[in-house]
Design an enzyme around this catalytic site. Structure first.
Site, PDB file in Angstrom:
ATOM      1  N   GLU A 269      -5.383  -8.402   0.458  1.00 28.38           N
ATOM      2  CA  GLU A 269      -6.053  -8.045   1.713  1.00 28.38           C
ATOM      3  C   GLU A 269      -7.501  -7.712   1.434  1.00 28.38           C
ATOM      4  OE1 GLU A 269      -4.392  -4.945   4.214  1.00 28.38           O
ATOM      5  OE2 GLU A 269      -2.364  -5.672   3.834  1.00 28.38           O
TER       6      GLU A 269
ATOM      7  N   GLU B  62       0.788  -1.231   0.000  1.00 28.69           N
ATOM      8  CA  GLU B  62       0.000   0.000   0.000  1.00 28.69           C
ATOM      9  C   GLU B  62       0.819   1.280   0.000  1.00 28.69           C
ATOM     10  OE1 GLU B  62      -3.022   0.030   3.006  1.00 28.69           O
ATOM     11  OE2 GLU B  62      -3.985  -1.756   2.233  1.00 28.69           O
TER      12      GLU B  62
END
Ligand code: PNW
Length: 562
Positions: free
Chosen positions: A463, A231
């Protein structure tokens, strides 16, 4: 610089950081929005069961700082997150010092994974366990390189205890038929590299490359799925970019009183913040490309087994609050910066035009020359990736001005001038939930977006999951009835099925997370696990209802279409 931070009144700094963080993303427990929304995906079959392709990689994920603990064990070096939590009170006084102690309990934890039938476990390696100071060469007590008699750096081997730990973990996973999916960087960095500017400093990219090579050489005989970065958007915009501004202020000798801090925040230097954030992002992408090149070379020379290497982006296709052209344009701009900004350099070799033009018009420039930027982008697209990791939790709505539309939630311009053209609405679904709104339809659109952009290369969902502490109550007989989490995961798995059905090359689903763990700003108040951790009683593990549901899903290789 670090010394200045240590003098900081911890309580005050904690408030300050929370306040800055909330500038980026204004969460709101919109009372008009609480309760379930049906953003489910329309499934294009009446079949009662949605089966997944053979070999679909059902997994679960964690990251080092969030689960390991053992922060000063095994020669691990001090990191930015030790600093944030121990000194700056970033998580309400909680730290990852012990976390859920997976460093010591990994064998028991892998048993729980095996019992659920997990096919993969995504974990991250703590850089500070491999190279405790981040420096892969001999340094003196000031952290400066000690050169040999010919003036060269003297390489050091990685920290043996750290190397052995992950080696054991990987062996234990393989013994249990669980594929290790290894993340190289999930936000924790040796503090010396952090203080040197972290990924704002190009030198750190070289240090990351050296660290990556050590990881590949030690585990590449057994690991075949690698994720370089986790991320970049969240880490650059919500954490490191902001921390860097604070560091600069303090290095400039600024006062460190509460008043000074609050004044600094109200007057956040946005141009500088942009500059830092974009520089971080660019260097994350460059570091990704360096790791890809190293992994491919080692593979080609037969030093490691054949594997696939990718990067995990927190992608999300936003939706406009209305059908007006203005709102649609604002949404396109948001999507360009949130998604294309990360994907285009790797797939096309350039940053998307509109956000780039706006940044430049606002006076922001990259902190290196046009030529370096062009060379970097050519290099990044050349290295590319083997698969894209997608992390997805919720989606936002976007409007052209500060109105709520029918989405609700506070509208906030994201990081100043650029985003005056795009106001972001972020809503949490339930009071006291860590989740944004439940939106599998947004997930479906995001999977289709990335599949299209990377032209059929695999997509690995790295995720997805639900933070519903509101429901996580341990019953007397050791159960946790977490219906919201199960609903969340099931809805998103159904969306995944539909994306695959519509041609997306999705190869696996990784739930965040198998265990409750240290949730960055929320500490242990955040609960995303399918296994409950009793923090009051020796970190005892209790599988929640969602764990048994997920085990059943894995066994059947699919979900009911209800
Ligand atoms: C991800 N946001 O972080 C991380 O990769 C995990 O480490 C983390 O535990 C998980 O999501 C759950 O939060 C995010 O505020 C942190 O938009 C914050 C946001 C998104 C993702």
């Amino acid at each position: 610089m670090v010394i200045d931070m240590f003098k900081f009144n911890k309580y005050i700094a904690g408030i300050a950081i929370t306040a800055i963080a909330s500038i980026s993303l204004t969460a709101c427990n919109g009372s008009e929005n609480s309760g379930a929304r049906d953003n489910n995906v329309d499934i294009s079959t009446d079949a009662e069961f949605l089966e997944f392709p053979n070999g679909f990689l059902w997994g679960s994920a964690t990251s080092a700082y969030q689960v390991e603990g053992a922060w000063d064990v095994g020669g691990r070096g001090y990191t930015n997150w030790d600093l944030y939590t121990q000194q700056l009170n970033m998580a309400n006084g909680e730290t990852g010092n012990v976390a859920i102690d997976q460093y010591h309990r990994y064998k028991d934890d892998i048993k729980l994974m095996a019992e659920a039938g997990l096919k993969s476990y995504r974990f991250s390696i703590a850089w500070s366990r491999i190279y405790p100071t981040g420096m892969p060469f001999v340094t003196d007590e000031l952290g400066q390189p000690v050169l040999d008699s010919s003036g060269n750096l003297q390489p050091i081997p990685p920290n043996a205890e750290g190397v052995a730990h992950y080696s054991d973990l990987i062996d234990e996973l393989i013994k249990n038929d669980i594929e290790p999916v290894v993340t190289l960087f999930h936000w924790d960095i040796p503090v010396g590299l952090w203080a040197a500017g972290s990924f704002n400093n190009r030198f750190v990219v070289d240090m990351f490359a050296a660290y990556s090579e050590a990881v590949f050489r030690n585990y590449g005989d057994r690991v075949s799925k690698w994720i370089t970065m986790n991320e970049p958007f969240v880490n650059a915009t919500m954490i490191e970019g902001i921390m860097a501004v604070m560091m600069e202020e303090m290095a400039a000798g600024g006062e460190t009183s509460l008043d000074a801090m609050m004044a600094m925040m109200k007057d956040l230097p946005l141009q500088r913040l942009y500059g830092l954030q974009m520089s971080y992002i660019h260097h994350y992408l460059l570091a990704h490309a360096r790791a890809v090149e190293i992994q491919r070379n080692l593979e080609a020379s037969g030093d490691i087994i054949e594997g696939d290497i990718g990067i995990s982006f927190d992608l999300g296709v936003a939706k406009p609050v209305s059908d007006s052209d203005a709102d649609k344009q604002a949404t396109a701009l948001y999507n360009a910066l949130k998604n294309d900004w990360f994907v285009f350099p790797i797939t096309r070799g350039y940053y998307p035009a509109e956000p780039l033009a706006r940044l430049r018009a606002d006076g922001y420039d990259f902190n290196f020359s046009e030529q370096v930027l062009a060379d970097d982008l050519a290099y990044i697209v050349e290295q590319g990736l083997d698969f894209t990791g997608v992390n997805y939790y919720t989606r936002v709505a976007v409007s052209a001005d500060v109105t709520d539309g029918d989405f609700g939630g506070n509208a906030s311009p994201m990081n100043g001038n650029l985003w005056d053209a795009a106001y972001v609405h972020y809503v949490t679904e339930y009071p006291n939930s860590e989740n944004g709104i439940y939106d599998p339809q947004g997930f479906y659109e995001t999977l289709m977006y990335i599949d299209n952009e990377i032209g059929g290369k695999p997509v690995l969902i790295t995720e997805n999951g639900g933070g519903y502490r509101v429901e996580d109550k341990l019953t007397n007989d050791g159960k946790v009835h977490d219906t919201l989490r199960t609903r969340f995961i099931k809805g998103h798995i159904k969306a995944t099925w539909q994306a695959i059905n519509d041609g997306a090359n999705v190869i696996g689903y990784t739930a965040w997370s198998l265990f409750d763990n240290f949730e960055w700003f929320n500490g242990y108040n955040g609960r995303f696990g399918m296994i409950y951790i009793d923090y009051e009683n020796d970190l005892k593990r209790y599988p929640k209802d969602s764990y048994y549901w997920y085990a059943d899903t894995i066994e059947k290789n699919g979900v009911d279409n209800d």
